[in-house]
Scaffold this active site. Structure first.
Site, PDB file in Angstrom:
ATOM      1  N   HIS A 141     -17.580 -16.080   8.526  1.00  0.00           N
ATOM      2  CA  HIS A 141     -18.036 -14.803   9.075  1.00  0.00           C
ATOM      3  C   HIS A 141     -16.901 -14.017   9.732  1.00  0.00           C
ATOM      4  O   HIS A 141     -17.058 -12.816   9.994  1.00  0.00           O
ATOM      5  CB  HIS A 141     -19.212 -14.997  10.053  1.00  0.00           C
ATOM      6  N   ASP A 171     -20.191 -21.800   6.575  1.00  0.00           N
ATOM      7  CA  ASP A 171     -19.496 -20.816   7.410  1.00  0.00           C
ATOM      8  C   ASP A 171     -18.042 -21.221   7.650  1.00  0.00           C
ATOM      9  O   ASP A 171     -17.515 -21.081   8.750  1.00  0.00           O
ATOM     10  CB  ASP A 171     -20.210 -20.625   8.748  1.00  0.00           C
ATOM     11  N   SER A 248     -14.627 -17.733  17.470  1.00  0.00           N
ATOM     12  CA  SER A 248     -15.058 -18.204  16.160  1.00  0.00           C
ATOM     13  C   SER A 248     -13.858 -18.557  15.288  1.00  0.00           C
ATOM     14  O   SER A 248     -12.931 -17.763  15.130  1.00  0.00           O
ATOM     15  CB  SER A 248     -15.889 -17.131  15.460  1.00  0.00           C
TER      16      SER A 248
END
Length: 509
Positions: A141, A171, A248
């Site tokens: 992402h 992911d 992230s």
């Protein structure tokens, strides 16, 4: 004579000034000595002595160890800056029948007169260098839809990165920079973690680069919280080491400086850290990354069943003695599991001779196997054990038209195109002349051959390799006939005119 008098007068004057200064200084000394206590300047008493090293030696040793760990890991952390191309989100309401055809939100992708409105967005995330030659792990992402990726290292060196491969299901993504002898950190074993163990989270929260936070492993094997896709594996590491937006893709490391997880999301009512951060464990990350580096993509094994945990409350209904294993809740028609004879209510207790503890573990293990692999399942049915061989298919091979994971979807995974037939309503929306026939581009996969060729949603393919096409079926057949490794030439109508576009053969095709 007059000059002598003047010098004498000057000497007398200087002596007078000196006497006055001496008198003033004496008066000041007398005042300072005799002044009352209230008139004197306040002076703080000396502070208590600090604790000696012997008393706090354990804490000092811990601090030194954490400093050493942070100094070892930080050079391998990168800030990932992404430029992505999206579409204008200005509200463009389509007729109800067209909305039903394309699905919700299709009108957002068209500006005035039905023309696509490209838009540039910028985002940041984190990554970790896992090899001296420049392979970097981050989240899917973070780089999704990227047209430009640049990484900044802790020494402020900025490098352009290319996408090696990405896997939306887990992911995870791998990018690469050119270089040698780059700082890197090794893999750790997430299966050896225990709740309470010290971990550090590294990344770039809110754009504050190269941040480190310390915490513990709060829990292990947390289930998949995503309701959008039940196929996404769980088994997440939960930690109270602060993870915020921008973290992230950064690593979660153990006390040895080994990567045990990749930070991916947080659970919070405010959107900021509230004590619950989650990381993808290396038991999922490492095989996925190895496959992405080798093949550029990941194809997951698929059985075609729904599963849930066996619990102390439901175990007795399935005639099992302990609350372990995965109970089958759904079997898709004509799926590998259906062909193998699995039934709703079966409890899967072993996979290839290894005990299955819960549904999450089984989902991860099956997803990491290659399509075409035959697995051996030990199944408890009505109190009786049985062995069932299941030959896995590729996940997504049965998905409906438009699904990104379907390789059979009008060549979408091969060329990066999702197509729809031209209808009177679509023609009116696009303001396409009556003599324009072909297939309307509905979706373009980021980073695909179609994306690299500049194709956009709303373009109309009217020729493939100099041959006219009238429908999606024609385009699909024409692209399928292109020899392996060869490019394809498209004639595309867009914004009132035709242009030729070259679809370059996908890598590895």
């Amino acid at each position: 004579m007059r000059k002598r008098i003047t010098n004498w007068q000057t000497t007398i004057g200087r002596m007078a000034i000196s006497l006055v200064a001496i008198a003033a200084l004496a008066s000041l000394v007398t005042y300072e000595t005799a002044k009352p206590t209230a008139a004197r300047a306040a002076v703080a008493a000396p502070a208590a002595a600090p604790l000696d090293d012997t008393s706090v030696g354990a804490l000092l040793s811990l601090d030194q160890a954490m400093e050493t760990l942070a100094a070892r890991v930080t050079p391998a952390i990168v800030n990932v800056a992404v430029t992505s191309r999206t579409k204008d989100v200005a509200e463009q309401q389509l007729p109800d029948d067209l909305q039903q055809f394309f699905g919700p939100g299709f009108g957002q992708f068209f500006g005035p007169h039905g023309r696509p409105q490209p838009q540039i967005e910028h985002g940041i995330g984190s990554g970790v260098i896992i090899s001296p030659d420049g392979y970097i792990v981050t989240n899917n992402h973070v780089i999704d839809g990227a047209v430009d990726i640049r990484v900044t290292m802790s020494n402020r060196r900025i490098m352009k990165a290319k996408l090696v491969g990405a896997d939306p299901l887990t992911d995870l993504a791998v990018i690469k920079v050119d270089g040698g002898s780059l700082p890197s950190i090794p893999w750790g074993d997430s299966t050896a973690l225990h709740p309470g163990q010290t971990v550090l989270a590294f990344g770039n929260p809110f754009g504050f680069r190269f941040t480190v936070t310390r915490g513990i492993v709060s829990a292990l094997n947390r289930p998949n919280p995503f309701s959008d896709n039940a196929r996404k594996p769980g088994e997440f590491i939960q930690t109270d080491a602060a993870i915020n937006p921008g973290n992230s893709g950064g690593p979660l490391v153990d006390a040895r400086g080994e990567v045990v997880g990749i930070n991916t999301f947080l659970v919070s009512s405010s959107g900021a850290f509230s004590g619950m951060g989650f990381a993808i464990p290396t038991q999922i990350v490492r095989p996925t990354v190895d496959t992405l580096i080798r093949d550029g993509k990941v194809t997951h094994g698929y059985m075609g069943i729904g599963i849930s945990d066996v619990t102390p409350e439901n175990a007795k209904f399935f005639d099992v003695n302990d609350a372990s294993g995965a109970v089958v809740t759904q079997v898709e028609a004509d799926s590998p599991a259906g062909k193998a004879g699995l039934k709703v209510g079966d409890v899967i207790t072993e996979l290839d001779g290894q005990k299955v503890s819960d549904a999450g573990q089984l989902q991860v293990e099956v997803g990491q196997k290659r399509p075409g692999t035959t697995i051996q399942l030990e199944v408890m049915r009505d109190g009786k054990n049985m062995n069932l061989p299941v030959t896995l298919e590729a996940m997504g091979s049965r998905d409906n038209e438009g699904n990104e994971t379907s390789e059979a979807d009008h060549g979408k995974m091969h060329w990066g195109l999702g197509l729809s037939d031209m209808t009177p309503e679509i023609r009116q929306q696009l303001q396409a002349p009556r003599d324009i026939h072909g297939a309307v581009i509905e979706q373009v996969q980021p980073g695909s051959s179609a994306d690299n060729a500049g194709l956009q949603r709303g373009d109309v393919i009217v020729q493939v390799n100099r041959h006219d096409v009238q429908s999606v079926s024609d385009v699909k057949q024409a692209l399928a006939s292109v020899p392996k490794g060869k490019d394809a030439l498209l004639l595309v109508w867009s914004n009132g005119g035709n242009t030729f576009r070259v679809l370059h053969a996908p890598e590895g095709s």
